[in-house]
Enzyme design. Structure first.
Site, PDB file in Angstrom:
ATOM      1  N   TYR A 143       0.827  -1.207   0.000  1.00  0.00           N
ATOM      2  CA  TYR A 143       0.000   0.000   0.000  1.00  0.00           C
ATOM      3  C   TYR A 143       0.864   1.262   0.000  1.00  0.00           C
ATOM      4  O   TYR A 143       0.474   2.283  -0.560  1.00  0.00           O
ATOM      5  CB  TYR A 143      -0.887   0.036   1.249  1.00  0.00           C
ATOM      6  CG  TYR A 143      -2.210  -0.676   1.109  1.00  0.00           C
ATOM      7  CD1 TYR A 143      -2.268  -2.053   0.983  1.00  0.00           C
ATOM      8  CD2 TYR A 143      -3.403   0.043   1.122  1.00  0.00           C
ATOM      9  CE1 TYR A 143      -3.488  -2.707   0.868  1.00  0.00           C
ATOM     10  CE2 TYR A 143      -4.623  -0.606   1.008  1.00  0.00           C
ATOM     11  CZ  TYR A 143      -4.659  -1.978   0.878  1.00  0.00           C
ATOM     12  OH  TYR A 143      -5.865  -2.612   0.761  1.00  0.00           O
ATOM     13  N   LYS A 190       3.035 -15.141   3.393  1.00  0.00           N
ATOM     14  CA  LYS A 190       3.326 -15.932   2.194  1.00  0.00           C
ATOM     15  C   LYS A 190       4.842 -16.159   2.185  1.00  0.00           C
ATOM     16  O   LYS A 190       5.558 -15.801   1.234  1.00  0.00           O
ATOM     17  CB  LYS A 190       2.833 -15.169   0.941  1.00  0.00           C
ATOM     18  CG  LYS A 190       2.902 -15.943  -0.362  1.00  0.00           C
ATOM     19  CD  LYS A 190       1.908 -17.101  -0.451  1.00  0.00           C
ATOM     20  CE  LYS A 190       2.154 -17.904  -1.721  1.00  0.00           C
ATOM     21  NZ  LYS A 190       1.390 -19.158  -1.778  1.00  0.00           N
ATOM     22  N   ASP A 222      -2.831 -18.311   1.194  1.00  0.00           N
ATOM     23  CA  ASP A 222      -3.763 -19.061   0.325  1.00  0.00           C
ATOM     24  C   ASP A 222      -4.501 -20.114   1.133  1.00  0.00           C
ATOM     25  O   ASP A 222      -5.719 -20.280   1.025  1.00  0.00           O
ATOM     26  CB  ASP A 222      -3.033 -19.667  -0.888  1.00  0.00           C
ATOM     27  CG  ASP A 222      -1.713 -20.347  -0.540  1.00  0.00           C
ATOM     28  OD1 ASP A 222      -1.279 -20.251   0.625  1.00  0.00           O
ATOM     29  OD2 ASP A 222      -1.121 -20.983  -1.435  1.00  0.00           O
ATOM     30  N   ASP A 246      -6.646  -6.954   4.070  1.00  0.00           N
ATOM     31  CA  ASP A 246      -7.727  -6.318   3.309  1.00  0.00           C
ATOM     32  C   ASP A 246      -8.595  -7.394   2.665  1.00  0.00           C
ATOM     33  O   ASP A 246      -9.822  -7.371   2.764  1.00  0.00           O
ATOM     34  CB  ASP A 246      -7.115  -5.405   2.234  1.00  0.00           C
ATOM     35  CG  ASP A 246      -8.183  -4.724   1.393  1.00  0.00           C
ATOM     36  OD1 ASP A 246      -9.154  -4.215   1.980  1.00  0.00           O
ATOM     37  OD2 ASP A 246      -8.040  -4.712   0.152  1.00  0.00           O
ATOM     38  N   ASP A 250     -12.578  -9.039   4.004  1.00  0.00           N
ATOM     39  CA  ASP A 250     -13.778  -9.022   3.151  1.00  0.00           C
ATOM     40  C   ASP A 250     -14.347 -10.433   3.055  1.00  0.00           C
ATOM     41  O   ASP A 250     -15.550 -10.648   3.133  1.00  0.00           O
ATOM     42  CB  ASP A 250     -13.454  -8.528   1.726  1.00  0.00           C
ATOM     43  CG  ASP A 250     -13.763  -7.047   1.542  1.00  0.00           C
ATOM     44  OD1 ASP A 250     -13.658  -6.293   2.532  1.00  0.00           O
ATOM     45  OD2 ASP A 250     -14.107  -6.641   0.410  1.00  0.00           O
TER      46      ASP A 250
HETATM   47  C1  IPM Z   1     -10.548  -1.105   3.543  1.00  0.00           C
HETATM   48  C2  IPM Z   1     -10.717  -0.554   2.157  1.00  0.00           C
HETATM   49  C3  IPM Z   1      -9.541   0.360   1.826  1.00  0.00           C
HETATM   50  C4  IPM Z   1      -8.270  -0.478   1.864  1.00  0.00           C
HETATM   51  C5  IPM Z   1      -9.665   1.108   0.487  1.00  0.00           C
HETATM   52  C6  IPM Z   1     -10.937   1.909   0.405  1.00  0.00           C
HETATM   53  C7  IPM Z   1      -8.478   1.977   0.220  1.00  0.00           C
HETATM   54  O1  IPM Z   1     -10.875  -1.578   1.230  1.00  0.00           O
HETATM   55  O2  IPM Z   1     -10.457  -0.306   4.488  1.00  0.00           O
HETATM   56  O3  IPM Z   1     -10.511  -2.321   3.684  1.00  0.00           O
HETATM   57  O4  IPM Z   1      -7.902  -1.123   0.884  1.00  0.00           O
HETATM   58  O5  IPM Z   1      -7.624  -0.488   2.911  1.00  0.00           O
HETATM   59 MG    MG Z   2     -11.011  -3.497   2.082  1.00  0.00          MG
END
Ligand code: IPM
Ligand code: MG
Length: 362
Positions: A143, A190, A222, A246, A250
């Site tokens: 990042y 990884k 993975d 990240d 999700d």
């Molecule tokens: C999160 C989001 C952010 C990230 C984006 C919006 C930059 O996906 O907070 O998880 O990737 O960190």
């Molecule tokens: Mg995210």
């Protein structure tokens, strides 16, 4: 309790309509208890680009630095997703504020409400009992590593880079949290391929020695992605790098039924920063369809981590449970069995939690 300054950054998309309810519950708690809390608002993301040309205006950063805690909504806009050539982008606002405030530890609890077991696409018997706390490193990795695009525009790179101290400080937070939970840290990397992951693993192994009561294991990312779906109850604290965290969080949100249910706390040495893990969801923005519970739960994390008001935070969770138990759902967590009379819009759900909330007993 001393005077507190809370900065509200509603952001983009569904951010403003959900953050309204996170803020409302904080205001109610201040009123019920006579707390002297001051609220200010500031712009970030697309909203800030439109108003000032910058995704993180200097004024927002100054207000954030002076605040005791920050409640944020969401960031992003369809226009930028569709056009990778735009140089100024909303997400830069969020990344810059994380860096500027030194918010290196991102806590993402995967909290499962029993009432929502049916809302997940996974089987109930696999999910039941899941309770995971992710520690995602938030100010390093690919990042923030150097980015390059060759002059001919045909080659690009993002540097995946970590320094030992960055790994150590977030690892300590994860091990400390595990001591108050089930005492297990799973560090995800990884290391079979990446040099930065080998540094990660070596560093975590060394930090682990300082916590003899905490079991520490290592898993490749993975495999972790697979194990999360296969057997989520095996995890307690998961410690991982920025990009892996990240993606995995999700994925893990589906265990909780919806992204609309998950809150996060970003902590460092300054003010804490609290936000839902969901994004700006432009497709439903302004339609009264978004789930405000992640913002309300983010307000709960703010109460615990920034103000030490654990009982009040718990009372928020209990209120949500009560409303879910009574059968009320926003569209993202509704099932085909939910009667239409119990499917609520953003404001009706927010209002219901607001009205039902009462101070904890003692
Ligand atoms: C999160 C989001 C952010 C990230 C984006 C919006 C930059 O996906 O907070 O998880 O990737 O960190
Ligand atoms: Mg995210």
């Amino acid at each position: 309790m001393s005077t507190k300054h809370i900065l509200i950054i509603p952001g983009d998309g569904i951010g403003p309509e959900v953050t309204l309810w996170g803020k409302a519950i904080l205001e109610k708690i201040a009123n019920l208890n006579g707390y002297d809390w001051h609220f200010q608002e500031a712009l970030m993301g697309h909203a800030a680009i439109e108003a000032t040309g910058s995704p993180l205006p200097e004024q927002t950063l100054q207000k954030a630095k002076q605040a005791d805690a920050i409640l944020f909504g969401a960031i992003g806009h369809a226009k930028y997703d569709a056009d990778p050539n735009l140089k100024v982008r909303p997400e830069q606002g969020l990344l810059s504020i994380r860096k500027a405030l030194g918010l290196y530890a991102n806590l993402r609890p995967i909290q499962l409400f029993d009432e929502l077991l049916g809302a997940s696409s996974l089987k109930e018997e696999i999910l039941k009992g899941t309770d995971i706390l992710f520690f995602r490193e938030l100010t390093g990795d690919v990042y923030f590593g150097e980015k390059q695009l060759s002059a001919d525009g045909l080659t690009a790179s993002d540097l995946m880079i970590y320094s030992r101290y960055e790994i150590e400080r977030v690892a300590h937070k994860a091990f400390q949290a595990a001591q108050n939970r089930k005492g297990y840290v799973c560090s995800v990397d990884k290391a079979n391929v990446l040099e930065s992951s080998r540094l990660w693993r070596r560093t975590v192994q060394e930090v682990a020695k300082q916590y003899p009561n905490v079991r520490c294991e290592h898993m490749f990312v993975d495999n972790a992605a697979m194990q999360l779906i296969k057997n989520p109850t095996q995890f307690d604290v998961v410690l991982t790098a920025n990009l892996f965290g990240d993606i995995l969080t999700d994925e893990a949100s589906q265990i909780a039924g919806s992204m609309g249910m998950l809150a996060s706390a970003s902590l460092g040495d300054g003010p804490g920063f609290y936000e839902p893990i969901h994004g700006s969801a432009h497709d439903i923005a302004g339609k009264n369809k978004a789930n405000p519970l992640a913002s309300i739960l983010s307000a709960g994390l703010l109460l615990s981590h920034s103000f030490g008001l654990y009982k009040h935070a718990n009372a928020i969770t209990e209120t949500i449970k009560k409303v879910l138990k009574a059968g009320y759902r926003t569209i993202d967590i509704a099932s085909p069995k939910t009667p239409t009379s119990k499917v609520l819009g953003t404001s009706a759900m927010g209002e219901m939690i607001f009205n039902e909330f009462t101070n904890p007993k003692s």
